[in-house]
Design an enzyme around this catalytic site. Structure first.
Site, mmCIF file in Angstrom:
data_model
loop_
_atom_site.group_PDB
_atom_site.id
_atom_site.type_symbol
_atom_site.label_atom_id
_atom_site.label_comp_id
_atom_site.label_asym_id
_atom_site.label_seq_id
_atom_site.Cartn_x
_atom_site.Cartn_y
_atom_site.Cartn_z
ATOM 1 C CG ASP A 127 -2.123 0.908 0.966
ATOM 2 O OD1 ASP A 127 -2.150 1.588 -0.078
ATOM 3 O OD2 ASP A 127 -3.009 0.959 1.828
ATOM 4 C CD GLU A 165 -11.527 7.010 13.633
ATOM 5 O OE1 GLU A 165 -11.588 5.797 13.921
ATOM 6 O OE2 GLU A 165 -10.836 7.822 14.288
ATOM 7 C CG HIS A 218 -5.447 5.134 7.661
ATOM 8 N ND1 HIS A 218 -5.568 3.921 8.286
ATOM 9 C CD2 HIS A 218 -4.221 5.123 7.092
ATOM 10 C CE1 HIS A 218 -4.471 3.213 8.116
ATOM 11 N NE2 HIS A 218 -3.633 3.912 7.383
ATOM 12 C CG ASN A 246 3.089 1.784 4.023
ATOM 13 O OD1 ASN A 246 3.552 1.783 5.148
ATOM 14 N ND2 ASN A 246 2.062 1.030 3.675
ATOM 15 N N GLY A 305 -5.347 5.730 15.445
ATOM 16 C CA GLY A 305 -5.609 4.728 16.480
ATOM 17 C C GLY A 305 -6.641 3.733 16.004
ATOM 18 C CG HIS A 311 2.065 3.373 10.998
ATOM 19 N ND1 HIS A 311 2.390 2.357 11.840
ATOM 20 C CD2 HIS A 311 1.249 2.830 10.061
ATOM 21 C CE1 HIS A 311 1.806 1.245 11.437
ATOM 22 N NE2 HIS A 311 1.103 1.494 10.370
ATOM 23 N N GLY A 312 0.881 4.211 14.059
ATOM 24 C CA GLY A 312 -0.443 3.830 14.544
ATOM 25 C C GLY A 312 -0.326 2.993 15.793
ATOM 26 N N GLY A 345 -0.697 -0.359 15.862
ATOM 27 C CA GLY A 345 -0.022 -1.625 15.562
ATOM 28 C C GLY A 345 -0.846 -2.781 16.107
#
Lengths: 150, 476
Positions: free
Chosen positions: B95, B206, B234, B325, B374, B399-400, B402
């Site tokens: 991605d 969101e 996202h 990415n 999140g 980045h988040g 995970g």
């Protein structure tokens, strides 16, 4: 394993299953021949997205690919299906695979995606080389597997 | 992960001294609990990356690192083309340029409440999401190439969004060096109906509330305060990026031996930067970055339309757009000398600090916003880049959250319908075509994002600015 399917050749043996990966999904086909294992893994690929039993195999699509070894051929096979699903907006539930050396010709039968009926959980981005394996086990069964990125 | 294999440098920095074919050490930024919870595959993948030709300084893992393909997700590595450095399709992932953008709305929670349900429905119906969805923008061959060369700039030129948006997108909305001619017809065909779509899996749209501000000065410069509503998007380069990743992974895996590259894992497929396949990948990968930037720009336009119908007073100005990415050419100081490096961030966010020339002028005093996604039931965070981050991990952060649990485990533990009901009881509206998809993305399937962000903050990779909690979540 949350899903597994039955094999037409041997109803007692599942011919596909999923195996865990922390972020994604592993798909595994099991069969008496390499072709059957590839077919089982293709069904496991569909099962990542939806319940294959909900996909009516009405529309045939023929595909072909070549690679230098069985493992690369297997990843190519799944990626060809990912491509056909993405561009035709279809899901597949029946497969017939023919392999000659490292050249694959196949027909996949399926139907266009219907969100309400298929309730697709996730799309597959591509098949990876992670946990990639194509081999014949001691009992004669072939296994073809890898992790797919979702 | 077995802590005895690591050498602790500080509370939030752990080293793997080089062994075997490792050319540089591994460095993991996380607290002890996060590291204990990391799979041993992360250790294996960090050490494998450290063996790749031309790697500089270290193979890094961010606090949200988890088992990926070749590279760990949350992996950062930089390569020097002048010493045989490589570019890796596996190091960018399928991605390409997946990322997060956040928009200020100029609204408060009180203004949302009367139309919350309608807005959730409007966003769900306007923004195509999930398997089989198609966008309203269909590109012919000429327009496809123009989009791949122009990114968000192309999208703005076509009427999707505002010119001022571009200032707040990495690369100013257009990645230079893109070569649409290096993108296969297969990849272009896969994308022709997918512009302006969200995708599925962990992608989301969101509406969030700023519930806590940690740094009022930076929040003021970023233009929000507690109680404000923010929209976060996202998603990535959709089918085009996936196809480019697939095709070059194979090409690089096959060609590696010819370049005398010994791959410890085929998924680490790479090629010398100064090789034909390396250059073609860079041209195609940069085109995919532009595709992702254009995609998020079109989704932004659709979001603005949905708000305009129900909350016409909303401003929806762009806070920032980050990609997590990527492989980007950046100048970093190595042993006191500036060096041009190819920095791979696989599930890691660029986190440039104050004064960096790539940070927009209005944010120069504080650094770039670092947007951390999140889960649908917990929180997202806005951080800001730090000066220290440049020397820690080439200006990178997490980045988040995970994942901590596989999708199978998640579907065994939760039912999507219950997740939706429980979140609704907490005031979070979920809209998704698939309950199984919701179960796979259940908040409990992820690490504690607050723990991850705290570790990034304490390690000085980036500094916490605000915590955002979801009110509406559209999932593919």
């Amino acid at each position: 394993m949350s899903y597994a399917g039955t094999n037409v050749q041997s109803p007692m043996q599942p011919n596909w299953e999923h195996f865990p990966h922390q972020a994604d999904m592993g798909v595994r086909g099991i069969g008496l021949t390499k072709e059957a294992a590839f077919e089982g893994a293709a069904l496991a690929l569909t099962a990542v997205i939806t319940n294959p039993a909900k996909v009516i195999p009405t529309q045939p699509v023929t595909v072909a690919c070549e690679a230098s070894d069985d493992e690369l051929l297997f990843v190519d096979w799944l990626n060809v299906l990912v491509y056909e699903m993405a561009t035709r907006k279809m899901l597949f539930s029946r497969f017939e695979v023919h392999i000659n050396d490292h050249s694959l010709h196949a027909t996949a039968w399926g139907e266009p995606v219907e969100v309400i009926r298929h309730r697709p959980a996730v799309e597959v981005k591509g098949a990876t080389y992670t946990d990639l394996l194509v081999k014949q086990g001691q009992k004669g069964y072939w296994i073809a597997q890898c992790v797919v990125d979702v | 992960m077995d802590l005895s294999l690591l050498k602790q440098q500080s509370r939030f920095e752990w080293h793997i001294p080089p062994f075997g074919k490792m050319l540089v050490p591994g460095v993991i930024y996380a607290n002890e609990m996060l590291i204990r919870d990391m799979d041993m595959k992360v250790y294996e993948q960090v050490t494998n990356v450290a063996t790749l030709p031309g790697i500089v300084r270290a193979s890094y893992a961010m606090p949200d690192a988890h088992w990926g393909y070749g590279f760990p997700i949350g992996g950062v590595a930089a390569f020097d083309p002048d010493v045989g450095g490589v570019v890796s399709a596996g190091g960018v992932g399928f991605d390409i340029s997946c990322g997060v953008r956040a928009l200020r709305t100029g609204l408060t929670v009180e203004e949302l409440q009367p139309v919350k349900e309608q807005l959730a429905e409007a966003l769900f119906h306007r923004i195509p999401a999930g398997v089989g969805s198609t966008g309203k923008v269909h590109l012919d061959r000429h327009e496809m190439d123009a989009m791949l060369a122009g990114g968000a700039r192309w999208a703005v030129g076509k009427g999707f969004g505002l010119h001022e948006d571009l200032e707040f997108i990495e690369e100013r909305g257009c990645m230079g060096g893109a070569k649409p001619e290096c993108v296969s017809d297969y990849a272009k065909k896969r994308q022709q109906d997918e512009m302006g779509t969200l995708g599925s899996g962990n992608h989301y749209l969101e509406v969030q509330q700023v519930v806590q501000v940690f740094d009022r000065e930076v929040a003021s410069i970023f233009g929000f305060r507690e109680g404000d509503l923010v929209v976060s998007i996202h998603c990535g380069s959709r089918g085009l990026g996936h196809q480019i990743g697939t095709e070059f992974l194979k090409r690089m895996a096959i060609s590696a031996a010819g370049y005398h590259i010994d791959l410890p894992d085929r998924e680490l497929a790479c090629a010398p930067i100064n090789s034909e396949v390396g250059q073609e990948y860079l041209g195609a990968m940069r085109a995919a970055v532009n595709c992702a930037l254009a995609n998020r720009q079109i989704v932004t336009h659709l979001v603005r339309q949905a708000f305009a119908d129900l909350l016409p007073q909303a401003t929806l100005s762009l806070l920032y757009d980050v990609s997590h990415n990527t492989c980007k050419v950046e100048e970093h100081v190595i042993d006191g000398t500036p060096v041009r490096l190819f920095v791979h961030r696989k599930g890691a966010t660029r986190a440039f600090g104050p004064g960096h020339p790539d940070v927009p002028p209005s944010l120069q005093a504080v650094g770039q916003p670092v947007l951390i996604g999140g889960t649908m039931g917990t929180a997202s965070y806005v951080l800001v880049g730090t000066k220290e981050s440049m020397s820690l991990a080439f200006g990178s952060a997490c980045h988040g959250a995970g994942r901590s649990m596989s999708r199978h485990q998640a579907t065994r533990q939760w039912h999507g319908r219950e997740v939706v009901r429980e979140l609704a009881a907490r005031g979070i509206l979920i809209r998704s075509p698939s309950f199984r998809g919701v179960a796979e993305e259940a908040p409990g399937a992820y690490k504690d994002v607050s723990e991850v962000v705290d570790a990034a903050d304490r390690a000085k990779l980036a500094r916490k600015v605000a915590r955002l909690e979801p009110l509406i979540c559209v999932k593919g």
